[in-house]
Write a protein that holds these residues in place. Structure first.
Motif, PDB file in Angstrom:
ATOM      1  N   TYR A 356       1.811  -9.922 -10.427  1.00  0.00           N
ATOM      2  CA  TYR A 356       2.758  -9.157  -9.618  1.00  0.00           C
ATOM      3  C   TYR A 356       1.989  -8.466  -8.493  1.00  0.00           C
ATOM      4  CZ  TYR A 356       6.807  -9.411 -12.849  1.00  0.00           C
ATOM      5  OH  TYR A 356       7.869  -9.832 -13.601  1.00  0.00           O
ATOM      6  N   SER A 357       2.700  -8.215  -7.380  1.00  0.00           N
ATOM      7  CA  SER A 357       2.087  -7.515  -6.255  1.00  0.00           C
ATOM      8  C   SER A 357       3.068  -6.518  -5.672  1.00  0.00           C
ATOM      9  CB  SER A 357       1.657  -8.515  -5.175  1.00  0.00           C
ATOM     10  OG  SER A 357       2.792  -9.149  -4.590  1.00  0.00           O
ATOM     11  N   ALA A 358       2.531  -5.548  -4.928  1.00  0.00           N
ATOM     12  CA  ALA A 358       3.370  -4.578  -4.217  1.00  0.00           C
ATOM     13  C   ALA A 358       2.666  -4.165  -2.934  1.00  0.00           C
ATOM     14  CB  ALA A 358       3.638  -3.346  -5.086  1.00  0.00           C
ATOM     15  N   VAL A 359       3.427  -4.140  -1.835  1.00  0.00           N
ATOM     16  CA  VAL A 359       2.952  -3.634  -0.548  1.00  0.00           C
ATOM     17  C   VAL A 359       3.931  -2.559  -0.105  1.00  0.00           C
ATOM     18  CG1 VAL A 359       2.553  -4.175   1.879  1.00  0.00           C
ATOM     19  CG2 VAL A 359       1.840  -5.792   0.110  1.00  0.00           C
ATOM     20  N   MET A 360       3.423  -1.363   0.233  1.00  0.00           N
ATOM     21  CA  MET A 360       4.267  -0.217   0.563  1.00  0.00           C
ATOM     22  C   MET A 360       3.710   0.501   1.786  1.00  0.00           C
ATOM     23  SD  MET A 360       4.577   1.071  -3.405  1.00  0.00           S
ATOM     24  CE  MET A 360       5.777   2.365  -3.121  1.00  0.00           C
ATOM     25  N   LEU A 361       4.549   0.684   2.798  1.00  0.00           N
ATOM     26  CA  LEU A 361       4.129   1.332   4.033  1.00  0.00           C
ATOM     27  C   LEU A 361       4.995   2.550   4.326  1.00  0.00           C
ATOM     28  CD1 LEU A 361       3.905  -1.793   6.404  1.00  0.00           C
ATOM     29  CD2 LEU A 361       2.215  -1.019   4.744  1.00  0.00           C
ATOM     30  N   LEU A 362       4.360   3.617   4.812  1.00  0.00           N
ATOM     31  CA  LEU A 362       5.051   4.769   5.386  1.00  0.00           C
ATOM     32  C   LEU A 362       4.653   4.816   6.864  1.00  0.00           C
ATOM     33  CD1 LEU A 362       4.472   7.514   2.641  1.00  0.00           C
ATOM     34  CD2 LEU A 362       6.516   6.122   2.989  1.00  0.00           C
ATOM     35  N   PRO A 363       5.357   4.083   7.725  1.00  0.00           N
ATOM     36  CA  PRO A 363       4.924   3.948   9.125  1.00  0.00           C
ATOM     37  C   PRO A 363       4.793   5.264   9.871  1.00  0.00           C
ATOM     38  CG  PRO A 363       6.576   2.291   8.582  1.00  0.00           C
ATOM     39  CD  PRO A 363       6.535   3.243   7.431  1.00  0.00           C
ATOM     40  N   THR A 364       5.695   6.213   9.629  1.00  0.00           N
ATOM     41  CA  THR A 364       5.627   7.477  10.374  1.00  0.00           C
ATOM     42  C   THR A 364       4.425   8.311   9.961  1.00  0.00           C
ATOM     43  OG1 THR A 364       7.126   8.505   8.773  1.00  0.00           O
ATOM     44  CG2 THR A 364       8.113   7.559  10.761  1.00  0.00           C
ATOM     45  N   LYS A 365       3.863   8.035   8.803  1.00  0.00           N
ATOM     46  CA  LYS A 365       2.652   8.721   8.343  1.00  0.00           C
ATOM     47  C   LYS A 365       1.413   7.837   8.497  1.00  0.00           C
ATOM     48  CE  LYS A 365       4.416  12.644   6.995  1.00  0.00           C
ATOM     49  NZ  LYS A 365       4.014  13.909   7.657  1.00  0.00           N
ATOM     50  N   ASN A 366       1.639   6.602   8.971  1.00  0.00           N
ATOM     51  CA  ASN A 366       0.536   5.661   9.195  1.00  0.00           C
ATOM     52  C   ASN A 366      -0.252   5.410   7.910  1.00  0.00           C
ATOM     53  OD1 ASN A 366      -0.540   3.892  11.027  1.00  0.00           O
ATOM     54  ND2 ASN A 366      -2.063   5.320  11.827  1.00  0.00           N
ATOM     55  N   ILE A 367       0.487   5.235   6.817  1.00  0.00           N
ATOM     56  CA  ILE A 367      -0.119   5.024   5.496  1.00  0.00           C
ATOM     57  C   ILE A 367       0.374   3.702   4.923  1.00  0.00           C
ATOM     58  CG2 ILE A 367      -0.203   5.831   3.095  1.00  0.00           C
ATOM     59  CD1 ILE A 367       0.088   8.673   4.143  1.00  0.00           C
ATOM     60  N   GLY A 368      -0.533   2.959   4.294  1.00  0.00           N
ATOM     61  CA  GLY A 368      -0.161   1.737   3.598  1.00  0.00           C
ATOM     62  C   GLY A 368      -0.895   1.606   2.278  1.00  0.00           C
ATOM     63  N   VAL A 369      -0.227   1.018   1.293  1.00  0.00           N
ATOM     64  CA  VAL A 369      -0.807   0.808  -0.035  1.00  0.00           C
ATOM     65  C   VAL A 369      -0.524  -0.630  -0.463  1.00  0.00           C
ATOM     66  CG1 VAL A 369      -0.638   1.404  -2.492  1.00  0.00           C
ATOM     67  CG2 VAL A 369      -0.608   3.212  -0.762  1.00  0.00           C
ATOM     68  N   VAL A 370      -1.506  -1.277  -1.059  1.00  0.00           N
ATOM     69  CA  VAL A 370      -1.307  -2.602  -1.646  1.00  0.00           C
ATOM     70  C   VAL A 370      -1.871  -2.587  -3.057  1.00  0.00           C
ATOM     71  CG1 VAL A 370      -3.453  -3.458  -0.591  1.00  0.00           C
ATOM     72  CG2 VAL A 370      -1.754  -5.072  -1.439  1.00  0.00           C
ATOM     73  N   VAL A 371      -1.096  -3.150  -3.997  1.00  0.00           N
ATOM     74  CA  VAL A 371      -1.518  -3.259  -5.395  1.00  0.00           C
ATOM     75  C   VAL A 371      -1.338  -4.709  -5.822  1.00  0.00           C
ATOM     76  CG1 VAL A 371      -1.156  -2.492  -7.774  1.00  0.00           C
ATOM     77  CG2 VAL A 371      -0.787  -0.892  -5.869  1.00  0.00           C
ATOM     78  N   LEU A 372      -2.410  -5.349  -6.256  1.00  0.00           N
ATOM     79  CA  LEU A 372      -2.376  -6.732  -6.726  1.00  0.00           C
ATOM     80  C   LEU A 372      -2.826  -6.761  -8.184  1.00  0.00           C
ATOM     81  CD1 LEU A 372      -4.081  -8.483  -3.654  1.00  0.00           C
ATOM     82  CD2 LEU A 372      -1.651  -8.004  -4.003  1.00  0.00           C
ATOM     83  N   SER A 375      -1.267  -9.641 -14.050  1.00  0.00           N
ATOM     84  CA  SER A 375      -0.332  -9.689 -15.161  1.00  0.00           C
ATOM     85  C   SER A 375       1.055  -9.332 -14.644  1.00  0.00           C
ATOM     86  CB  SER A 375      -0.749  -8.736 -16.284  1.00  0.00           C
ATOM     87  OG  SER A 375       0.005  -8.980 -17.454  1.00  0.00           O
ATOM     88  N   MET A 376       2.062  -9.487 -15.493  1.00  0.00           N
ATOM     89  CA  MET A 376       3.450  -9.351 -15.068  1.00  0.00           C
ATOM     90  C   MET A 376       4.032  -8.026 -15.562  1.00  0.00           C
ATOM     91  SD  MET A 376       4.399 -13.309 -16.028  1.00  0.00           S
ATOM     92  CE  MET A 376       6.052 -13.388 -15.342  1.00  0.00           C
ATOM     93  N   THR A 377       3.737  -6.947 -14.813  1.00  0.00           N
ATOM     94  CA  THR A 377       4.277  -5.636 -15.151  1.00  0.00           C
ATOM     95  C   THR A 377       4.757  -4.945 -13.882  1.00  0.00           C
ATOM     96  OG1 THR A 377       2.291  -4.289 -14.822  1.00  0.00           O
ATOM     97  CG2 THR A 377       2.481  -5.468 -16.935  1.00  0.00           C
ATOM     98  N   SER A 378       5.450  -3.836 -14.046  1.00  0.00           N
ATOM     99  CA  SER A 378       6.030  -3.095 -12.920  1.00  0.00           C
ATOM    100  C   SER A 378       5.068  -2.077 -12.314  1.00  0.00           C
ATOM    101  CB  SER A 378       7.285  -2.353 -13.399  1.00  0.00           C
ATOM    102  OG  SER A 378       6.941  -1.369 -14.364  1.00  0.00           O
ATOM    103  N   ILE A 379       3.802  -2.154 -12.628  1.00  0.00           N
ATOM    104  CA  ILE A 379       2.858  -1.100 -12.252  1.00  0.00           C
ATOM    105  C   ILE A 379       2.759  -0.887 -10.738  1.00  0.00           C
ATOM    106  CG2 ILE A 379       0.882  -2.686 -12.269  1.00  0.00           C
ATOM    107  CD1 ILE A 379      -0.856  -0.392 -13.281  1.00  0.00           C
ATOM    108  N   GLY A 380       2.895  -1.936  -9.938  1.00  0.00           N
ATOM    109  CA  GLY A 380       2.581  -1.862  -8.514  1.00  0.00           C
ATOM    110  C   GLY A 380       3.315  -0.795  -7.738  1.00  0.00           C
ATOM    111  N   SER A 381       4.653  -0.857  -7.732  1.00  0.00           N
ATOM    112  CA  SER A 381       5.432   0.087  -6.936  1.00  0.00           C
ATOM    113  C   SER A 381       5.282   1.515  -7.434  1.00  0.00           C
ATOM    114  CB  SER A 381       6.906  -0.318  -6.955  1.00  0.00           C
ATOM    115  OG  SER A 381       7.082  -1.566  -6.327  1.00  0.00           O
ATOM    116  N   LEU A 382       5.302   1.702  -8.736  1.00  0.00           N
ATOM    117  CA  LEU A 382       5.237   3.054  -9.286  1.00  0.00           C
ATOM    118  C   LEU A 382       3.863   3.691  -9.061  1.00  0.00           C
ATOM    119  CD1 LEU A 382       7.283   2.284 -12.488  1.00  0.00           C
ATOM    120  CD2 LEU A 382       8.008   3.689 -10.568  1.00  0.00           C
TER     121      LEU A 382
END
Length: 530
Positions: A356-372, A375-382
């Motif tokens: 599983y993967s997750a990519v999350m951006l807060l453009p107005t704060k110029n912040i980005g996070v990526v979690v790769l 295994s198959m769990t919900s960990i990325g976004s949280l």
């Protein structure tokens, strides 16, 4: 390190003025700043590493890699755990994982370049470029646009038709041609159905316009210019790389390694394989609004279109409370679009067989996070939300506990679905048709050929286009057989197929029941041919 270089630049500049009291004061000030601030940065990194490792242990993940970028500077790019359960090789920031559906943003960005160049328009009909494109209704087939493909408002249901491409040898064009047989879940443009096949069609539009397959185009326009040197578009390129994570399937509390599966035919919807180091380059490019150094690859106006909701979702009270008074949520073009604590958030998740993967951006704060993860769990976004809270100095929520509760609930639901079927299993029954009568060719206009064969005293079902789905049929009850898969399957385990009969007692078709959330075997309506 910036303070360190500053101190020594000062010394070099003032090496002939060491008796000047003002310079001495300045030197002491700079040196103090260096001594004080450097341990603080190191402590922050240590705290993040400790936090992420605690999440990995709580989720019992074999390995993951995490990247954070803020104001164009990398805050974190690290790996945790191992490439494969039971082995010693460590994950790091260069470890390769499938990013799966985070590929979709590359496709929408590719089309944005073609819009910028005047070669297409967002609202061009798909049939202008793919004359063979046909959906459930001739009017919809004529009206559906490139924009519609990218925001999941075709009328088809979420994951509908994934059974056609999954583990099959059909080309992307073959798959797109076959989905004409899918039934809609709602009226065209009246709802949201996350449909991978629409992005396969979008990839074919790129090919039609440029003469290049989506992967070649993405490499030329993004991977090479952004120096994403380790990023791949197929597992067939593994021979040129190393440091590759193994996919894992969590089952009965154990993470079991499984094989990589080729997703080439659906690559435009989820085929990219990358590392957090490379993905941070992609994220930084996105936060720069399509600008790579001095080159503007797509317009800021087109990025706003990609980051504008074209389909809106209802925000529940629970979501509003959890995500900082969230007021809206929707899907743009290849991106989910919402807000977090009053800030615009664009994001996407991806799910591959065992990763599983997750990519999350807060453009107005110029912040980005990526979690790769491998295994198959919900960990990325949280985990991403937890990192956002720390970066924004927000009150800390118990995201880890929420995630573990979700995993527990999800696992219980899956167990219940199978239990509902095993509880009604009738023992002591016998089939009304013998093997010699059942075997033969069954055909589904959407899916294609399915063969039931006799090997020794066993019945084997062969999904002809998808050799990886071959299974032994073990009698379950009456004329229903259990599917004993020959290969490990990431998305499902238990499943049955009923041999249907006509009014004369002869086999007439196949009725599948394979409970899962992703690959819908019940969409296969196979009719006996001989």
């Amino acid at each position: 390190m910036k303070q360190f270089h500053c101190v020594f630049r000062f010394l070099r500049k003032n090496n002939n003025q060491t008796k000047d009291m003002n310079n001495k004061i300045k030197f002491v000030f700079l040196l103090s700043a260096f001594i004080i601030s450097t341990p603080f940065v190191q402590a922050q990194d240590h705290d993040l590493n400790k936090l992420i490792e605690s999440w990995r242990n709580a989720y019992d993940l074999p390995g993951l890699s995490v990247g954070i970028i803020k104001d164009g500077a990398i805050v974190l790019s690290e790996g945790y755990g191992v490439l494969e359960e039971g082995k010693k090789e460590k994950a790091d920031n260069h470890t390769l994982y499938s990013i799966a559906s985070n590929t979709k943003a590359f496709i929408s960005a590719s089309l944005a370049i073609l819009v910028k160049e005047g070669k297409i328009k967002w609202d061009d009909p798909v049939k202008k470029y793919l004359p063979y494109f046909e959906l459930y209704d001739p009017c919809v087939s004529e009206m559906i646009t490139i924009r519609d493909l990218l925001c999941h408002r075709s009328g088809l249901g979420t994951f509908s038709g994934d059974v056609v491409w999954y583990r099959s040898e059909y080309s992307a064009e073959d798959v797109v041609k076959r989905i004409t047989h899918l039934e809609p879940q709602f009226e065209f443009r009246s709802g949201y159905g996350y449909n991978n096949n629409m992005f396969l069609a979008a990839g074919e539009v790129i090919k039609s316009v440029t003469g290049k397959s989506w992967d070649v185009y993405v490499k030329e326009k993004f991977l090479i210019p952004l120096a994403m040197d380790r990023t791949l578009t197929s597992i067939n390129e593994f021979s040129t790389s190393s440091n590759i994570a193994s996919p894992h399937k969590p089952q009965d509390g154990v993470s079991t390694p499984i094989d990589w599966v080729a997703w080439d035919n659906m690559g435009a919807a989820g085929g990219i394989i990358s590392s957090v180091d490379d993905m941070l380059k992609w994220i930084n490019f996105q936060l720069n609004h399509g600008v790579n150094r001095k080159d503007t690859l797509f317009n800021n106006a087109d990025q706003k279109i990609m980051w504008t909701p074209h389909v809106s979702f209802t925000v529940s009270d629970g979501a509003r409370n959890s995500y900082g008074n969230r007021n809206f949520s929707g899907y743009g073009l290849g991106w989910s679009v919402t807000e977090y604590n009053g800030q615009l958030m664009v994001s996407h998740t991806g799910a591959y067989d065992g990763m599983y993967s997750a990519v999350m951006l807060l453009p107005t704060k110029n912040i980005g996070v990526v979690v790769l993860t491998n295994s198959m769990t919900s960990i990325g976004s949280l985990l991403g939300y937890e990192l956002f809270d720390k970066l924004l100095n927000l009150p800390q929520q118990n995201w880890l506990e929420k995630g573990l509760q979700y995993e527990k609930s999800s696992a219980a639901e899956k167990t219940l679905r199978i239990k509902e079927r095993t509880d009604v299993h009738k023992t002591g029954t016998t089939p009304t048709m013998n093997h010699s009568v059942i075997k033969g060719l069954y055909q589904c206009p959407m899916y294609g050929d399915i063969k039931v064969m006799e090997e020794g005293n066993k019945l084997i079902i062969d999904f002809v286009a998808a050799p990886g789905l071959k299974a032994t049929l073990t009698h379950w009850h009456y004329d229903t057989y259990k599917l004993d898969w020959h290969e490990d399957q990431a998305w499902f385990d238990f499943g049955t197929v009923q041999i249907l009969k006509d009014n004369n007692g002869s086999p007439s078709g196949l009725l599948f029941d394979v409970p899962n959330d992703d690959i819908f075997f019940n969409e296969i309506e196979a009719v006996r041919q001989n």
